[in-house]
Structure formats: C-alpha cells, structure tokens
Design an enzyme around this catalytic site. Structure first.
Site, PDB file in Angstrom:
ATOM      1  N   LYS B  79       0.846  -1.199   0.000  1.00 48.31           N
ATOM      2  CA  LYS B  79       0.000   0.000   0.000  1.00 48.31           C
ATOM      3  C   LYS B  79       0.878   1.244   0.000  1.00 48.31           C
ATOM      4  O   LYS B  79       1.916   1.279   0.672  1.00 48.31           O
ATOM      5  CB  LYS B  79      -0.914  -0.027   1.229  1.00 48.31           C
ATOM      6  CG  LYS B  79      -1.991   1.056   1.235  1.00 48.31           C
ATOM      7  CD  LYS B  79      -2.882   0.917   2.467  1.00 48.31           C
ATOM      8  CE  LYS B  79      -3.976   1.979   2.494  1.00 48.31           C
ATOM      9  NZ  LYS B  79      -4.842   1.846   3.694  1.00 48.31           N
ATOM     10  N   SER B 154      -9.768   1.830   2.796  1.00 48.06           N
ATOM     11  CA  SER B 154      -8.876   2.568   1.930  1.00 48.06           C
ATOM     12  C   SER B 154      -7.850   1.687   1.215  1.00 48.06           C
ATOM     13  O   SER B 154      -7.261   2.137   0.240  1.00 48.06           O
ATOM     14  CB  SER B 154      -8.140   3.630   2.738  1.00 48.06           C
ATOM     15  OG  SER B 154      -7.292   3.027   3.703  1.00 48.06           O
ATOM     16  N   SER B 178     -10.046  -0.474   6.999  1.00 49.02           N
ATOM     17  CA  SER B 178      -9.439  -0.297   5.681  1.00 49.02           C
ATOM     18  C   SER B 178      -8.719  -1.513   5.102  1.00 49.02           C
ATOM     19  O   SER B 178      -8.311  -1.480   3.946  1.00 49.02           O
ATOM     20  CB  SER B 178      -8.467   0.883   5.710  1.00 49.02           C
ATOM     21  OG  SER B 178      -9.173   2.089   5.636  1.00 49.02           O
TER      22      SER B 178
END
EC number: 6.3.5.7
Lengths: 95, 485
Positions: B79, B154, B178
């Site tokens: 990420k 997210s 997330s």
C-alpha cells in the site's frame, strides 16, 4: 451547537488551509451534519468514565540516551523542495 | 493467474523441485498487471526493474541451496502509505506525488528479510481516508468482480490486486476497517492484527492510536505466514507491543470443537443487507456443524462507534497531517508571499476534499472551547465501546458477524454524502476502537459481488481468529471463487 461560515474560516486558519467560497459553504454544511450526528454521544452519561487515548497499557516509553548517527544530510535533502548550502530553504519568516 | 492461486507451501515446493523459478513468478505478476491493470488501476507505481533483478538474485540463491526466508520469492504489493526506500510513496495524494523515501518501513524491512519481491505500490484513498478508493487523487481502483463497482477502501488497491491475481499477497493498513472492508468487497482474506502487534514505523500516520498494518491474501494459511513475517516488537514504534509471537500456522488445526462464538445482534440488525445476514447465518451453521456453538450477544454502544471514531480519527489526523507543510518534502506551492502563505498554499493545493474535511473536523474538535465536548467525550465513549468487547470476551472465544453491511456499491453512488459513506464502517470501526484483531474471509456473494465474514478475537489472540477462519475455509468453497477478468 451549529457552526457558521465564520467558524469554518477560523478553523481553516488554524489548520493552515485556504478554502474557496464554494469549499467554505460545502464544509459548513457537511461539518454541521457530521457534528449534529456526533451529538448523539451526549445522550451517554460518561461522568465516571476514564478516557481511552490508547488501548495498550503502555506509558512513557524510554530508551537509553545514547548517541546515534543522524540521517546523512545529502539524503535528507533529496526530497527538499528548495535547498542552499546543505540547508532547507524557505521564504523569509520576518518581512 | 493459476500460479498465484497455489498455497504458499505449494509454490515453495515447486521452487524446490525446480519446476518454477522466482523470475517466472515475477514475470507472471507483471504479465498479469499488463493484462488487467487498464481495467483495475490497482497500482500507483511499479518496481519492475528492481524486482526482476531481485528475482535473479533469489534464483541464484535457489540454485546454491542457501537458507531461504519465510516468503521466499513471492510477488508482493505494498500500500502506498508504507514507505519504501527509493520507491515513490505518495499516499495517493498530490501533496506527496514526488516523495521518494530514504528508508524502509519496519514491515517492508521484514518482508525483505523474508525475501518476498516488491512488485509495486498500491492505490488507496488519499492518506487512507475513505472506504471506496474514490478519494485517490490519481484515479479510482475498480473492483475485479465488476469494474463498475468500488473495491472498497482505503486499501482498495491492495485488495483488488490480490483478487485480480496481479500479486501473490499485499500489505494494507487498517484504521477503521481499511483492510477488512476491501477484502470483503473483493472476496479475499484481510487481517487487521491487534493494535501494536505490527510496527507502525514507516506507515504514514493517519490516526496513530488506531492505525495497523496487516496482510491481504487469497487464503487464511498465507495470511498466517505473512503475519508471522511482519509481526514483532520494534523500538522504532513507541506503541509497539513487546509480546511473544506464537507460531501462527501451527494454530491452523482445523479444529473448532467447543469454541464459543458470540454474535452481536447490533451487527445483524437494521441497515444490514438481508443477503449479507443470510450469508453470515449460513457461516454460523457451518461452525455449528463443526462443533462450535454460537449465541446472540450485545455490544450496546455500537451505535455510538461511528461518531466516536470520526471525532477521534479526524482529531489525530489533523495533528498528524500538520507535518505536510511544503518545507521538507512534498510538493511546495509556487510563489508564496511568506512562510505562512507557503504552508497554506501547499496544503490547499496538495490535499483533496476528504482530507481537508477531516482536517477541518479534527481541528474543530480539538480547538479551544470544544475539546471537552467532542474529543474528550469521544475518548470516554471509546472506553465504553472497549468495555462492551471485554464483557463479551469474558464468556466467548470469538465474535462473528459481517465485515460490511452490504456488498460493494457502485462507483459514484455515495460521493458527496460523507455521512452515508461513513456508515459502511459500522461493523469494523468498533473493533478498531477496541484495538483487537479481526479477519475478513469470503462467505458468499450477491449478484456476483462477494460478501465478507468478520471474525473478531481477544487482544493478541490472532491464533484463535486464524484457526476459526481456516476451519471455515477448509469446509467451504467461497475462497476458491475468482473474478472473470
């Protein structure tokens, strides 16, 4: 408690944000909706409740005060938007 | 793609038997990315040259028969809020669009030690604020099951890339859901460890008392392996927990006989899609058939969790994001008239609307005269929410419910309505506030979109969470479903 465009301008200044007029009116409306929703917390009696800032029982984490090398200046400056003589350059603080 | 459907053990066996090389694994990853990325948009940047070099080095090691790391040769996506030395780390923000970190996050350092190969950096909601990836300031990632739908967020890029078979596993971060929610929307396994189990050093901070890094994988066993590689005490993170790390894979016995499961009525009540509820009830029947028992329980403060979370997380964010001032790194605005103007212009140009909204909310909640009414009040309610869980865990081993109230929604459907968007997190946020571990695993689908089952455990009891998740997987076929791309 309802917040006004003036409050939004005050908070934007604290947060060092510059908002357009449309952002100001949008945020006034949206922050009011969110804060109105948050008012439901007031229905709970929390007088004798300790606040939780953190879930782990850890406080004051210390390490030995030993000398350690810092990051090399050339590396630190790699991401600096502006530099001069091994220092990060910014506009004048005092005019 | 079939290559990335193999269990870690099978991949390693093939490497041992010379049926497969690390270079082939890495090539398969980039080939799949070339094929699917135009439709999915999971990545922000790729690490192709370095990854191929690293693959040849690992292949040499394989030839020489040297000792190998736990995640040897596995293509990994990271990420884009986890810093990677020499590899762009943008947090999907214009502000950091040019940021090239000079060190690795501890989790990345540990992946390197375990010898996985970093394929690239994954798309996300800007600074991890959002649940749909629509807040990426570059482009939204799309759900591999239906590209008209969001992948969740997210960590949307992290989930979509694993689901699409672009990487073998990925790392995400979870502040209010997330990792778990995008894993649910994309039909894969996503684990949020106990707060403090995985070092946050090098994870760009959103809400420091909630943020936690965790793995996204295709199956539970691989989740246990990746967790094993990244967990552990780190002096670089003052909130890192100094606890013994068990052998997570040895917990995967398939045996859940006698496990006591609590099912919160608040997680199956109003606002929960009936198809999600049905899938969860079917999953509970599987557990019953395996000898576990379940009963309805109550987490009475659930309805206060979202308000609590948005006040606390936004307050912490407004403080954490003060560092983005255009002085030391990031994109500096042109022609500022003075230093304050430089801060203001750089931040206003660099941050997107959701980030500004949360900074505004947090700054307000912390500002003079409102601190007690909002921030302190929310911290106290956090205590009540945590106590709800303590209470249930005094009688039960696990809590099970849905990960999200609905399957994925259409791109654009909830934009402009932040409050509705926030309500998607009703089942994940309370768990984050309590700091406890939870996994999302696939348990069904509705109109071709996956549904996630959330299994929640006691603090630092990832072993029981993984054991229960693994047992379900062994007795069902949901995790074998793949999107048609």
């Amino acid at each position: 408690m309802s917040i006004t465009t003036k409050d939004v301008e005050h908070v934007a200044n604290l947060a060092r944000l510059e908002l357009s007029d449309s952002e100001k009116s949008q945020f006034t409306e949206q922050l009011n909706a969110i804060l109105k929703y948050a008012e439901k917390l007031n229905s709970l009696d929390t007088d004798n409740v300790e606040p939780t800032s953190h879930v782990l029982p850890i406080t004051n984490v210390m390490r030995e005060d030993e000398e350690r090398p810092s990051l090399p200046i050339e590396k630190v400056l790699l991401n600096a938007p502006d530099e001069e003589d091994g220092q990060i350059k910014v506009p004048a603080v005092l005019e | 793609m079939a290559l990335f459907d193999l269990r870690l053990q099978d991949v390693h066996n093939k490497l041992n038997n010379k049926e497969l090389s690390v270079s082939e694994l890495v090539s398969a990853s980039y080939a799949r990315i070339a094929e699917t990325e135009p439709a999915i948009k999971a990545f922000i940047s790729l690490n192709e040259e370095n990854a191929r070099l690293q693959a040849s080095e690992l292949d040499k090691l394989l030839q020489e028969g040297g000792e190998r790391g736990l995640l040897f040769g596995l293509p990994a996506g990271i990420k884009d809020n986890i810093v990677t030395e020499g590899l762009l780390t943008t947090c999907a923000s214009q502000f950091l669009s040019n940021y090239n970190p000079i060190y690795d996050a501890t989790a990345v350092r540990k992946l390197k030690a375990a010898q996985s190969v970093t394929i690239g950096k994954l798309n996300m909601d800007e600074f991890a604020m959002g649940g749909s990836n629509e807040n990426s300031s570059f482009y939204p990632t799309r759900n591999p099951w239906n590209t008209e739908y969001v992948p969740g967020g997210s960590s949307g890029g992290s989930a979509a890339s694993v689901a699409a078979g672009q990487v073998y596993f990925s790392l995400g971060s979870d502040t209010g859901g997330s990792i778990r929610q995008p894993a649910a929307y994309c039909g894969i396994v996503g684990l949020k460890p106990t707060y403090g189990l995985v070092s946050r050093f090098g994870l760009v901070a959103f809400a420091s008392s909630l943020d936690q890094i965790g793995p996204l994988t295709k199956n539970v066993e691989d989740s246990a392996y990746v967790l094993q590689a990244i967990a552990g005490y780190d002096a670089g993170d003052s909130t890192s927990a100094n606890v013994d790390i068990p052998d997570y894979t040895s917990a995967l016995t398939g045996d859940v006989k006698g496990l006591r499961i609590g099912v919160p009525k608040e997680y199956l009540g109003e606002g929960i899609d009936p198809r999600v509820k049905e899938a969860v009830l079917k999953a509970l029947a599987v557990y019953e058939s395996l000898g576990a028992t379940w009963e309805e329980v109550s987490l009475p403060h659930t309805e206060y969790a979202i308000a609590t979370y948005y006040l606390l997380a936004s307050s912490e964010a407004s403080s954490n994001l003060a560092r983005f001032d255009g002085v030391r790194y990031g994109v500096r605005a042109d022609n500022p008239s003075n230093l304050i103007d430089l801060y203001r212009k750089s931040r206003s140009h660099g941050f997107g609307p959701e980030v500004k909204r949360r900074i505004m909310l947090g700054t307000y909640a912390l500002s003079s005269g409102y601190y007690d009414a909002y921030y302190l009040k929310a911290q106290k309610v956090r205590t009540l929410i945590k106590q709800d869980f303590d209470q249930v865990f005094s009688q039960y081993d696990l809590i099970i419910g849905p990960t999200a109230p609905t399957p994925a929604f259409r791109i654009g459907e909830q934009v402009g309505d932040p409050l509705t968007m926030y309500l998607n997190d009703i089942c994940t946020i309370p768990v984050s506030l309590a700091g406890i571990p939870a996994i999302s695993i696939p348990c069904g689908s509705a109109e071709g979109l996956p549904i996630g089952l959330q299994i929640i455990g006691k603090p630092f009891d990832e072993s029981t969470v993984l054991r229960a998740a693994h047992a379900f997987e062994q007795n069902t076929e949901h995790h074998k479903q793949r999107p048609q791309l």
